[in-house]
Design a protein around this motif. Structure first.
Motif, PDB file in Angstrom:
ATOM      1  N   HIS A   1    -155.740  36.398  78.547  1.00 36.39           N
ATOM      2  CA  HIS A   1    -156.767  37.233  79.172  1.00 36.39           C
ATOM      3  C   HIS A   1    -156.212  38.595  79.569  1.00 36.39           C
ATOM      4  CE1 HIS A   1    -159.217  33.645  79.289  1.00 36.39           C
ATOM      5  NE2 HIS A   1    -158.210  33.013  79.863  1.00 36.39           N
ATOM      6  N   LEU A   2    -157.055  39.599  79.410  1.00 33.09           N
ATOM      7  CA  LEU A   2    -156.691  40.956  79.790  1.00 33.09           C
ATOM      8  C   LEU A   2    -157.214  41.225  81.194  1.00 33.09           C
ATOM      9  CD1 LEU A   2    -155.279  43.210  78.167  1.00 33.09           C
ATOM     10  CD2 LEU A   2    -157.541  44.104  77.597  1.00 33.09           C
ATOM     11  N   ARG A   3    -156.350  41.722  82.081  1.00 28.71           N
ATOM     12  CA  ARG A   3    -156.764  42.103  83.428  1.00 28.71           C
ATOM     13  C   ARG A   3    -156.557  43.601  83.572  1.00 28.71           C
ATOM     14  NH1 ARG A   3    -159.261  38.120  83.348  1.00 28.71           N
ATOM     15  NH2 ARG A   3    -158.632  36.080  84.161  1.00 28.71           N
ATOM     16  N   VAL A   4    -157.433  44.242  84.356  1.00 31.57           N
ATOM     17  CA  VAL A   4    -157.426  45.708  84.396  1.00 31.57           C
ATOM     18  C   VAL A   4    -157.271  46.212  85.830  1.00 31.57           C
ATOM     19  CG1 VAL A   4    -158.702  47.794  83.782  1.00 31.57           C
ATOM     20  CG2 VAL A   4    -158.902  45.759  82.345  1.00 31.57           C
ATOM     21  N   ILE A   5    -156.251  47.033  86.073  1.00 35.35           N
ATOM     22  CA  ILE A   5    -156.066  47.645  87.386  1.00 35.35           C
ATOM     23  C   ILE A   5    -157.146  48.716  87.559  1.00 35.35           C
ATOM     24  CG2 ILE A   5    -154.453  48.849  88.932  1.00 35.35           C
ATOM     25  CD1 ILE A   5    -152.200  48.056  86.923  1.00 35.35           C
ATOM     26  N   PRO A   6    -157.967  48.611  88.596  1.00 34.93           N
ATOM     27  CA  PRO A   6    -159.036  49.614  88.746  1.00 34.93           C
ATOM     28  C   PRO A   6    -158.490  50.965  89.217  1.00 34.93           C
ATOM     29  CG  PRO A   6    -159.089  48.050  90.566  1.00 34.93           C
ATOM     30  CD  PRO A   6    -158.002  47.581  89.646  1.00 34.93           C
ATOM     31  N   VAL A   7    -159.357  51.968  89.113  1.00 35.44           N
ATOM     32  CA  VAL A   7    -158.967  53.339  89.430  1.00 35.44           C
ATOM     33  C   VAL A   7    -159.966  53.894  90.450  1.00 35.44           C
ATOM     34  CG1 VAL A   7    -160.301  54.321  87.517  1.00 35.44           C
ATOM     35  CG2 VAL A   7    -158.264  55.496  88.306  1.00 35.44           C
ATOM     36  N   ASN A   8    -159.500  54.709  91.387  1.00 37.27           N
ATOM     37  CA  ASN A   8    -160.438  55.293  92.357  1.00 37.27           C
ATOM     38  C   ASN A   8    -161.073  56.572  91.790  1.00 37.27           C
ATOM     39  OD1 ASN A   8    -158.650  57.441  92.720  1.00 37.27           O
ATOM     40  ND2 ASN A   8    -157.749  56.598  94.605  1.00 37.27           N
TER      41      ASN A   8
ATOM     42  N   GLU B 122    -151.803  30.581  75.636  1.00 40.67           N
ATOM     43  CA  GLU B 122    -153.164  30.356  76.113  1.00 40.67           C
ATOM     44  C   GLU B 122    -153.206  30.376  77.641  1.00 40.67           C
ATOM     45  OE1 GLU B 122    -154.914  26.981  74.267  1.00 40.67           O
ATOM     46  OE2 GLU B 122    -156.812  27.213  75.362  1.00 40.67           O
ATOM     47  N   GLY B 123    -154.189  31.089  78.180  1.00 40.24           N
ATOM     48  CA  GLY B 123    -154.361  31.141  79.628  1.00 40.24           C
ATOM     49  C   GLY B 123    -153.464  32.165  80.318  1.00 40.24           C
ATOM     50  N   ASP B 124    -152.507  32.730  79.580  1.00 47.78           N
ATOM     51  CA  ASP B 124    -151.656  33.774  80.168  1.00 47.78           C
ATOM     52  C   ASP B 124    -152.452  35.066  80.340  1.00 47.78           C
ATOM     53  OD1 ASP B 124    -149.492  32.126  80.326  1.00 47.78           O
ATOM     54  OD2 ASP B 124    -148.559  32.812  78.454  1.00 47.78           O
ATOM     55  N   GLU B 125    -151.880  35.976  81.112  1.00 52.59           N
ATOM     56  CA  GLU B 125    -152.598  37.228  81.388  1.00 52.59           C
ATOM     57  C   GLU B 125    -151.714  38.438  81.126  1.00 52.59           C
ATOM     58  OE1 GLU B 125    -155.607  35.376  84.744  1.00 52.59           O
ATOM     59  OE2 GLU B 125    -154.075  36.816  85.396  1.00 52.59           O
TER      60      GLU B 125
END
Lengths: 418, 149
Positions: A151-158, A123-126
């Motif tokens: 939680h899922l985190r997403v590296i953005p793209v240019n 819980e609370g990990d990413e």
């Protein structure tokens, strides 16, 4: 024409015309035209040696592996484990036992989500993925996050289709339990800087899974040089059969992970009270495996290694440059994904023509491409598109086929120019 | 182009200049049809009179040429018809694009809708042509969404 002339002279060490003779499907006519197969990112065509090897196994050598003591089973086990060695060589894995056979890249990712994720993510990990991932490298992590409260985190793209590493750096924290990124984007063709991504993750103590479905068949991959913790790819995109894939994992992780499927072959001893598991890789290979497919994959990889992954990458890069120039020369065509480092995948749109109409009209000229969202809906959403057309290349494609693609696109535009 | 071509001039023209391409404010029924695999998206709006006549039919959305032209033709074909007649047309149209109805031999009331006959040679495109009709059907059934997947 200059690009074509340059390709016609053997600047590459690869003879695509000769290699095409190995692929029976490439001799087909489609709608009265010679097949121009530009959908290798979806699945590659199969060389005769792979088809023959699997037929021969079924016709002359067929038996199970690792169970029976008769001669045929011993021989089948030898062939099966031989293919594992071939895969280990392809990826430069330090040990053969680090190669697990799966149904494909998708299953490899699910195996890690299950075996690593259920044990080490709480819980609370990413978990960090990138904005260009295939659904196969999104959904298993979403399912895991939902189950664990992570939680899922997403590296953005240019806009060019390159990952923004400054933003990635900020996402990495002590809550990061895994980074899962594609080596090459199937929708945009971007070759991601996985070496840097891995170094940065390791600096935070997070392991990294690389989805190599679009990379392993097209360029040299060295899992030791990358220092990735997991690497997955699919056999069917690498001139091998369907239903077989590979997971490479560092032994220290594979040994600590939960098994994936329970059943025969993955056990050491079973009583009704307790089961102890077989050592890796067999801990992850429950049930009678896809024996013929593993052997076929081994032959496919030998075939690719005989051509040489360096030569394949160099030749496909020439095709990419030529195709990019040809498509960019057609008014109304926009290439989606213009990263500085790209594999031979070109997503494009044509003003006023839906990708599915492009797909059908190109097919009428014998040109097979993919049209749709490429199982990467978040990428499509990032560029504000419901879909694109995608031409993807392999070492068996020819400069003349790029011209056929260009001509078919021009004809498509003419049909719609009412 | 062969005579089995999917793209007649009329289809391409209608895909670029669809008829009844507008929302209906406070429509009696509406339904959004979506084709998740290809991203086609069509919202169909219908106003039904007391006697069951489809008094106004319109649509909005985005999709391939086959889907857009089919939606346009559908609105023209069913406007002014009774609901039962519209449903019968849907059935005939569905059989036409699946190749189960031969407009030259079988009885039908499709009229100009037969321009979609060649869809039957392109099985993967059947869902493009039929999406607006599924949306219409579900709108009349008061279902919120339709899908051809």
């Amino acid at each position: 024409m200059t690009a074509q002339a340059a390709l016609a002279t053997p600047s590459s060490t690869l003879d695509a015309v000769a290699l095409r003779a190995d692929f029976p499907t490439l001799r087909r006519m489609i709608n009265g035209h010679p097949l121009v197969y530009l959908d290798s990112a979806a699945t590659s065509q199969k060389p005769q040696v792979v088809i023959d090897r699997m037929s021969q196994f079924y016709a002359e050598e067929y038996s199970t592996v690792r169970r029976s003591i008769h001669l045929l089973s011993a021989k089948a086990t030898q062939a099966y484990e031989g293919a594992r060695r071939t895969v280990a060589q392809l990826l430069n894995a330090p040990e053969t036992r680090q190669i697990v056979f799966t149904k494909g890249a998708t299953e490899g990712i699910n195996l890690v989500a299950h075996g690593y994720g259920r044990k080490f993510v709480g819980e609370g990990d990413e978990i960090i993925i990138s904005a260009t991932e295939h659904h196969a490298n999104i959904v298993p992590w979403q399912m895991l996050c939902e189950e664990k409260g992570a939680h899922l985190r997403v590296i953005p793209v240019n806009d060019r289709g390159e990952l923004i590493l400054e933003a990635y750096e900020k996402l990495l924290t002590d809550r990061t339990k895994l980074v899962a990124v594609g080596h090459v984007s199937n929708a945009l063709g971007t070759i991601h800087p996985v070496e840097e991504i891995i170094q940065m993750a390791h600096a935070q103590g997070a392991p990294v899974l690389v989805d190599g479905a679009q990379a392993a068949p097209h360029m040299p991959v060295d899992v030791q040089a990358l220092n990735c913790d997991f690497y997955v790819f699919s056999g069917h995109k690498a001139c091998g059969p369907t239903g077989i894939g590979v997971l490479y994992g560092k032994a220290e992780w594979l040994e600590r992970m939960n098994p994936f499927l329970g059943g025969g072959d993955m056990i050491e001893t079973v009583t009704f009270e307790k089961t102890t598991y077989a050592p890796i890789p067999h801990k992850f290979e429950a049930g009678t495996p896809a024996i013929a497919e593993v052997i076929g994959l081994g032959t496919a990889i030998e075939y690719l290694r005989n051509i040489g992954l360096e030569a394949i990458a160099a030749y496909e890069h020439e095709l990419l440059d030529q195709a990019t120039a040809r498509l960019a020369s057609i008014p109304g065509v926009t290439i989606i994904g213009t990263a500085r480092r790209k594999a031979a995948i070109i997503s494009f749109t044509i003003d006023g023509i839906h990708p599915h109409d492009i797909g059908t009209l190109l097919d009428q000229e014998g040109v097979a491409i993919r049209a749709g969202h490429h199982c990467a809906q978040p990428v499509m959403a990032r560029y504000g598109l419901p879909a694109t057309a995608r031409a993807s290349f392999a070492f068996y494609n020819l400069p003349s086929e790029i011209e056929a693609l260009g001509a078919a696109i021009e004809k498509t535009i003419a049909v719609f120019a009412l | 182009m062969s005579n089995k071509s999917l793209y007649g001039e009329q289809i391409i023209y209608l895909s670029k200049h669809p008829k009844n391409f507008r929302p209906i404010e406070n429509a009696h029924c509406m339904c959004e049809g979506a084709n998740p695999l290809c991203g086609d998206r069509v919202t169909v709006y219908v106003n039904v009179g007391d006697d069951g006549t489809l008094e106004d039919v319109a649509f909005q959305g985005s999709g391939c040429a086959i889907c857009m032209a089919s939606a346009s033709m559908m609105t023209t074909a069913v406007k002014g018809k009774k609901r039962a007649e519209a449903e019968r047309l849907f059935d005939e149209f569905h059989r036409l694009v699946k190749g189960e109805l031969d407009p030259a031999r079988d009885e039908h009331r499709l009229g100009k809708l037969t321009m979609f006959e060649n869809v039957s040679h392109y099985p993967v495109r059947v869902k493009c042509a039929s999406l607006p009709w599924h949306a219409l059907h579900n709108a009349l059934e008061n279902k919120g969404a339709a899908s051809t997947e």
